[in-house]
Structures are given as C-alpha cells and as structure tokens.
Design a protein around this motif. Structure first.
Motif, PDB file in Angstrom:
ATOM      1  N   TYR A  35       0.836  -1.211   0.000  1.00  0.00           N
ATOM      2  CA  TYR A  35       0.000   0.000   0.000  1.00  0.00           C
ATOM      3  C   TYR A  35       0.868   1.258   0.000  1.00  0.00           C
ATOM      4  O   TYR A  35       0.611   2.213  -0.740  1.00  0.00           O
ATOM      5  CB  TYR A  35      -0.934   0.028   1.206  1.00  0.00           C
ATOM      6  CG  TYR A  35      -2.139  -0.862   1.089  1.00  0.00           C
ATOM      7  CD1 TYR A  35      -2.894  -0.911  -0.084  1.00  0.00           C
ATOM      8  CD2 TYR A  35      -2.553  -1.636   2.153  1.00  0.00           C
ATOM      9  CE1 TYR A  35      -4.001  -1.731  -0.190  1.00  0.00           C
ATOM     10  CE2 TYR A  35      -3.663  -2.456   2.060  1.00  0.00           C
ATOM     11  CZ  TYR A  35      -4.386  -2.491   0.879  1.00  0.00           C
ATOM     12  OH  TYR A  35      -5.479  -3.301   0.779  1.00  0.00           O
ATOM     13  N   ILE A  36       1.898   1.244   0.832  1.00  0.00           N
ATOM     14  CA  ILE A  36       2.814   2.390   0.889  1.00  0.00           C
ATOM     15  C   ILE A  36       3.516   2.560  -0.453  1.00  0.00           C
ATOM     16  O   ILE A  36       3.726   3.683  -0.918  1.00  0.00           O
ATOM     17  CB  ILE A  36       3.827   2.208   2.044  1.00  0.00           C
ATOM     18  CG1 ILE A  36       3.111   2.300   3.391  1.00  0.00           C
ATOM     19  CG2 ILE A  36       4.947   3.235   1.960  1.00  0.00           C
ATOM     20  CD1 ILE A  36       3.975   1.907   4.571  1.00  0.00           C
ATOM     21  N   HIS A  37       3.872   1.459  -1.084  1.00  0.00           N
ATOM     22  CA  HIS A  37       4.542   1.522  -2.388  1.00  0.00           C
ATOM     23  C   HIS A  37       3.654   2.208  -3.425  1.00  0.00           C
ATOM     24  O   HIS A  37       4.130   2.994  -4.247  1.00  0.00           O
ATOM     25  CB  HIS A  37       4.914   0.100  -2.829  1.00  0.00           C
ATOM     26  CG  HIS A  37       5.790   0.040  -4.035  1.00  0.00           C
ATOM     27  ND1 HIS A  37       7.007   0.688  -4.127  1.00  0.00           N
ATOM     28  CD2 HIS A  37       5.638  -0.609  -5.216  1.00  0.00           C
ATOM     29  CE1 HIS A  37       7.552   0.445  -5.287  1.00  0.00           C
ATOM     30  NE2 HIS A  37       6.731  -0.342  -5.977  1.00  0.00           N
ATOM     31  N   GLY A  38       2.355   1.938  -3.364  1.00  0.00           N
ATOM     32  CA  GLY A  38       1.422   2.619  -4.268  1.00  0.00           C
ATOM     33  C   GLY A  38       1.289   4.094  -3.941  1.00  0.00           C
ATOM     34  O   GLY A  38       1.213   4.939  -4.836  1.00  0.00           O
ATOM     35  N   GLU A  39       1.247   4.415  -2.638  1.00  0.00           N
ATOM     36  CA  GLU A  39       1.161   5.815  -2.222  1.00  0.00           C
ATOM     37  C   GLU A  39       2.386   6.608  -2.653  1.00  0.00           C
ATOM     38  O   GLU A  39       2.291   7.804  -2.932  1.00  0.00           O
ATOM     39  CB  GLU A  39       1.025   5.916  -0.702  1.00  0.00           C
ATOM     40  CG  GLU A  39      -0.286   5.420  -0.154  1.00  0.00           C
ATOM     41  CD  GLU A  39      -0.288   5.393   1.368  1.00  0.00           C
ATOM     42  OE1 GLU A  39       0.713   5.820   1.983  1.00  0.00           O
ATOM     43  OE2 GLU A  39      -1.291   4.939   1.930  1.00  0.00           O
ATOM     44  N   CYS A  40       3.534   5.941  -2.694  1.00  0.00           N
ATOM     45  CA  CYS A  40       4.794   6.613  -3.044  1.00  0.00           C
ATOM     46  C   CYS A  40       5.072   6.563  -4.541  1.00  0.00           C
ATOM     47  O   CYS A  40       6.216   6.763  -4.972  1.00  0.00           O
ATOM     48  CB  CYS A  40       5.950   5.981  -2.276  1.00  0.00           C
ATOM     49  SG  CYS A  40       5.842   6.233  -0.500  1.00  0.00           S
ATOM     50  N   LYS A  42       5.325   4.160  -6.572  1.00  0.00           N
ATOM     51  CA  LYS A  42       6.215   3.047  -6.927  1.00  0.00           C
ATOM     52  C   LYS A  42       7.689   3.440  -6.974  1.00  0.00           C
ATOM     53  O   LYS A  42       8.455   2.920  -7.779  1.00  0.00           O
ATOM     54  CB  LYS A  42       5.779   2.398  -8.234  1.00  0.00           C
ATOM     55  CG  LYS A  42       4.394   1.799  -8.146  1.00  0.00           C
ATOM     56  CD  LYS A  42       4.047   1.012  -9.369  1.00  0.00           C
ATOM     57  CE  LYS A  42       2.686   0.357  -9.198  1.00  0.00           C
ATOM     58  NZ  LYS A  42       2.328  -0.478 -10.321  1.00  0.00           N
ATOM     59  N   ILE A  43       8.098   4.340  -6.098  1.00  0.00           N
ATOM     60  CA  ILE A  43       9.502   4.705  -5.946  1.00  0.00           C
ATOM     61  C   ILE A  43      10.022   3.963  -4.723  1.00  0.00           C
ATOM     62  O   ILE A  43       9.573   4.202  -3.595  1.00  0.00           O
ATOM     63  CB  ILE A  43       9.680   6.224  -5.795  1.00  0.00           C
ATOM     64  CG1 ILE A  43       9.139   6.915  -7.045  1.00  0.00           C
ATOM     65  CG2 ILE A  43      11.141   6.568  -5.550  1.00  0.00           C
ATOM     66  CD1 ILE A  43       9.087   8.416  -6.946  1.00  0.00           C
ATOM     67  N   ILE A  44      10.972   3.042  -4.943  1.00  0.00           N
ATOM     68  CA  ILE A  44      11.393   2.118  -3.891  1.00  0.00           C
ATOM     69  C   ILE A  44      12.052   2.850  -2.724  1.00  0.00           C
ATOM     70  O   ILE A  44      11.785   2.532  -1.563  1.00  0.00           O
ATOM     71  CB  ILE A  44      12.320   1.036  -4.465  1.00  0.00           C
ATOM     72  CG1 ILE A  44      11.549   0.195  -5.481  1.00  0.00           C
ATOM     73  CG2 ILE A  44      12.869   0.145  -3.359  1.00  0.00           C
ATOM     74  CD1 ILE A  44      12.391  -0.837  -6.195  1.00  0.00           C
ATOM     75  N   GLU A  45      12.920   3.804  -2.995  1.00  0.00           N
ATOM     76  CA  GLU A  45      13.610   4.500  -1.911  1.00  0.00           C
ATOM     77  C   GLU A  45      12.618   5.236  -1.011  1.00  0.00           C
ATOM     78  O   GLU A  45      12.727   5.207   0.209  1.00  0.00           O
ATOM     79  CB  GLU A  45      14.645   5.497  -2.468  1.00  0.00           C
ATOM     80  CG  GLU A  45      15.853   4.843  -3.092  1.00  0.00           C
ATOM     81  CD  GLU A  45      15.606   4.400  -4.528  1.00  0.00           C
ATOM     82  OE1 GLU A  45      14.548   4.747  -5.102  1.00  0.00           O
ATOM     83  OE2 GLU A  45      16.469   3.688  -5.064  1.00  0.00           O
ATOM     84  N   ARG A  46      11.646   5.893  -1.619  1.00  0.00           N
ATOM     85  CA  ARG A  46      10.625   6.606  -0.860  1.00  0.00           C
ATOM     86  C   ARG A  46       9.766   5.619  -0.069  1.00  0.00           C
ATOM     87  O   ARG A  46       9.403   5.872   1.075  1.00  0.00           O
ATOM     88  CB  ARG A  46       9.759   7.438  -1.795  1.00  0.00           C
ATOM     89  CG  ARG A  46       8.857   8.409  -1.071  1.00  0.00           C
ATOM     90  CD  ARG A  46       8.002   9.201  -2.029  1.00  0.00           C
ATOM     91  NE  ARG A  46       8.818   9.962  -2.977  1.00  0.00           N
ATOM     92  CZ  ARG A  46       8.336  10.517  -4.074  1.00  0.00           C
ATOM     93  NH1 ARG A  46       7.070  10.408  -4.386  1.00  0.00           N
ATOM     94  NH2 ARG A  46       9.128  11.190  -4.873  1.00  0.00           N
ATOM     95  N   THR A  47       9.461   4.482  -0.676  1.00  0.00           N
ATOM     96  CA  THR A  47       8.672   3.453   0.002  1.00  0.00           C
ATOM     97  C   THR A  47       9.386   2.959   1.255  1.00  0.00           C
ATOM     98  O   THR A  47       8.769   2.844   2.322  1.00  0.00           O
ATOM     99  CB  THR A  47       8.425   2.266  -0.951  1.00  0.00           C
ATOM    100  OG1 THR A  47       7.751   2.723  -2.113  1.00  0.00           O
ATOM    101  CG2 THR A  47       7.613   1.191  -0.276  1.00  0.00           C
TER     102      THR A  47
END
Length: 88
Positions: A35-40, A42-47
């Motif tokens: 869910y966080i990955h979608g909120e971000c 799909k930027i891995i570092e931000r996730t």
C-alpha cells in the motif's frame, strides 16, 4: 585414513539469521508495504523511508529486501517463497 569434518559455528549463525530474515515481516506488514509503495508512486527508496517512519518497531526495510519480497510475490503469488515450486 579417517576423514576430518570440521563444523564452522559461524555458518550456523548465518543460516539461522537467513531463516529468521524470511520470517521477520507478517503478512499484514507486507500488505501495508505494498500500500505504501502505491502511495509513493512506486519509488522504492521513498517506500522504504516511509515504511521505516510508520513502523519503527520493525526491522529496517532496504531496497534489496523490498525487491526480494516483491519478486517472491510476483513469482509465487504470495510474500513468502514457495517450498514446492511450480513446474514450468
């Protein structure tokens, strides 16, 4: 001539750590991670950074851990790796 077999205690520690690493996140934690990955966007570092901020009591999420979890999910349809792999 007898064969001498030595046991390396460091190897046992590494194997135990690797087994524990696969079980450090619950299914709910992994679902929240996606869910966080979608909120971000799909930027891995931000996730990883947001996951660490929201769940400081869990072990630190790194880029490599995220890629491993994501590849297991895409390959097997679940977060944990399959003990019996599907036939090609």
């Amino acid at each position: 001539m007898p064969i001498l077999i030595t046991v390396n205690p460091f190897y046992r520690v590494c194997v135990k750590f690797m087994k524990m690493e696969n079980q450090e996140y619950s299914n709910t934690d992994i679902l929240n991670l996606f869910y966080i990955h979608g909120e971000c966007h799909k930027i891995i570092e931000r996730t990883c950074r947001v996951f660490i901020e929201r769940y400081p009591h869990l072990s630190v999420m790194t880029r490599e851990k995220f890629k491993r979890i994501e590849s297991n999910f895409l390959q097997f349809g679940r977060a944990k790796s399959a003990s019996i792999r599907p036939k090609p």
